[in-house]
Design a protein around this motif. Sequence first.
Motif, PDB file in Angstrom:
ATOM      1  N   ARG A  34       0.889  -1.338  -0.043  1.00  0.00           N
ATOM      2  CA  ARG A  34      -0.080  -0.012  -0.014  1.00  0.00           C
ATOM      3  C   ARG A  34       0.780   1.234   0.021  1.00  0.00           C
ATOM      4  O   ARG A  34       0.697   2.105  -0.785  1.00  0.00           O
ATOM      5  N   ALA A  35       2.045   1.290   0.824  1.00  0.00           N
ATOM      6  CA  ALA A  35       3.034   2.447   0.883  1.00  0.00           C
ATOM      7  C   ALA A  35       3.684   2.611  -0.297  1.00  0.00           C
ATOM      8  O   ALA A  35       3.801   3.733  -0.768  1.00  0.00           O
ATOM      9  N   ILE A  36       4.015   1.490  -1.177  1.00  0.00           N
ATOM     10  CA  ILE A  36       4.372   1.848  -2.660  1.00  0.00           C
ATOM     11  C   ILE A  36       3.790   2.386  -3.353  1.00  0.00           C
ATOM     12  O   ILE A  36       4.021   3.330  -4.108  1.00  0.00           O
ATOM     13  N   ARG A  37       2.470   2.095  -3.529  1.00  0.00           N
ATOM     14  CA  ARG A  37       1.571   2.685  -4.575  1.00  0.00           C
ATOM     15  C   ARG A  37       0.989   3.974  -3.855  1.00  0.00           C
ATOM     16  O   ARG A  37       0.911   5.059  -4.846  1.00  0.00           O
ATOM     17  N   ALA A  38       0.890   4.343  -2.848  1.00  0.00           N
ATOM     18  CA  ALA A  38       0.889   5.550  -2.381  1.00  0.00           C
ATOM     19  C   ALA A  38       1.902   6.396  -2.402  1.00  0.00           C
ATOM     20  O   ALA A  38       1.669   7.734  -2.620  1.00  0.00           O
ATOM     21  N   SER A  39       3.093   6.152  -2.665  1.00  0.00           N
ATOM     22  CA  SER A  39       4.195   7.001  -2.923  1.00  0.00           C
ATOM     23  C   SER A  39       4.323   7.338  -4.439  1.00  0.00           C
ATOM     24  O   SER A  39       5.490   7.690  -4.753  1.00  0.00           O
ATOM     25  N   GLY A  40       3.717   6.409  -5.231  1.00  0.00           N
ATOM     26  CA  GLY A  40       3.797   6.871  -6.584  1.00  0.00           C
ATOM     27  C   GLY A  40       4.592   5.731  -7.235  1.00  0.00           C
ATOM     28  O   GLY A  40       4.999   5.605  -8.534  1.00  0.00           O
ATOM     29  N   GLY A  41       4.979   4.612  -6.492  1.00  0.00           N
ATOM     30  CA  GLY A  41       5.828   3.621  -7.094  1.00  0.00           C
ATOM     31  C   GLY A  41       4.991   2.543  -7.725  1.00  0.00           C
ATOM     32  O   GLY A  41       3.672   2.448  -7.455  1.00  0.00           O
ATOM     33  N   VAL A  42       5.664   1.544  -8.424  1.00  0.00           N
ATOM     34  CA  VAL A  42       4.987   0.202  -8.985  1.00  0.00           C
ATOM     35  C   VAL A  42       5.460  -0.948  -8.539  1.00  0.00           C
ATOM     36  O   VAL A  42       6.595  -1.102  -8.306  1.00  0.00           O
ATOM     37  N   VAL A  43       4.511  -1.639  -7.829  1.00  0.00           N
ATOM     38  CA  VAL A  43       4.833  -2.994  -7.369  1.00  0.00           C
ATOM     39  C   VAL A  43       4.805  -3.830  -8.424  1.00  0.00           C
ATOM     40  O   VAL A  43       3.992  -4.581  -8.980  1.00  0.00           O
TER      41      VAL A  43
END
Length: 371
Positions: A34-43
């Motif tokens: 969730r944090a990765i996605r909230a930070s604009g990253g891509v899992v």
Amino acid sequence: MTTTFSRGEVINTPQLVINAGVIGFGFIGEVHVRAIRASGGVVTAIAAKTLDEARGAAQKMGIAKALTIDEMLSDEDIDVIHICTPNVFHAELAEQVIRSGKHVICEKPLATTVPQAQHLNDLALANDVIATVPFVYRYHPSVREARSRVSHLKEPLNLMHGFYLQDWLSRETTVNWRLDSTIGGPSRAFGDIGVHWCDLLEFVTGHRITHLNAQLMKVFQNRGEKVEIDTEDGATMIFRTDKGAQGSLVLSQVSAGRKNKLWFSFESPSESFVFDQESPESLWIGGLASNQIVMRGVNEESTGAKSYSILPAGHPQGYQDCFNSFVSDTYRSIGGAEIEGLPNFKDGLRAAKLTEAVLTSAKTGNWIQIK
């Protein structure tokens, strides 16, 4: 040029997209995703104990690829790997990630021994990778507010005390991998939650714990089907700091009703500062003439706190928001930004040294100096 949102402000800047891999997928693995996605990253991918488990996690969270760990390490599309496995695997995996040339976020403890933690810190520096540890309670704006105000005190802090209490292990029938020292490491209560409290103390006050005396508490000798437990349910500790302050800490994972009660009070003759992680939207400040409660998100917030107040006052922020900010800061650091207060492998090494000192003191009954 694209428009992005950073700390509540609209800015026009190129967006660096970070591609992340995640190893491990329990509670904390989902928090990282969730944090990765909230930070604009891509899992980009996930790996787990088995490929089947990884496929199940990928399907649950909508992740494109399920990989083995070796495949993830060699995947050129991945910039950073998040290590979310049980503790005993952290050091080995972190070393593999660093040697693969990727950046790394490793759950705490960074390692279960001081030599391992020292090796990883040195290795990260030698390979010039961003390597961080999620001491995420630093990211509560009220904690940043306390840090700012402490830095402007006219009289030094002389007393520091508090507790970190949980109840998730309050039943003798509860069994978890953290109870096993061969998987979770030699310390449970201190190694898991005590290091968070100590990190906050040193981050907020600028003091360093130099001497400590600790006792461990074991409430349940056996759990489940007579499984003998060799890690502590709680601990008490008294300490001294490099700036002449004294303090105490009480830890427990068997205190009924205490879900995640991280509480501190840092005190001087002129002002005292109290933070409660279960009520994180305010900071209590004690004075000689009057006391006050400073709410998160108000106009009077310090610059350090305002940077992490992403919602208006009265709209509560919590643990996931802290985690999102931590991952965002890590990714900004990967992009070349200088981030003040970003917890890294040096802080993970510090936690390992404190844990070793607590265990040594509890075993010998002596005061231990932390060099």
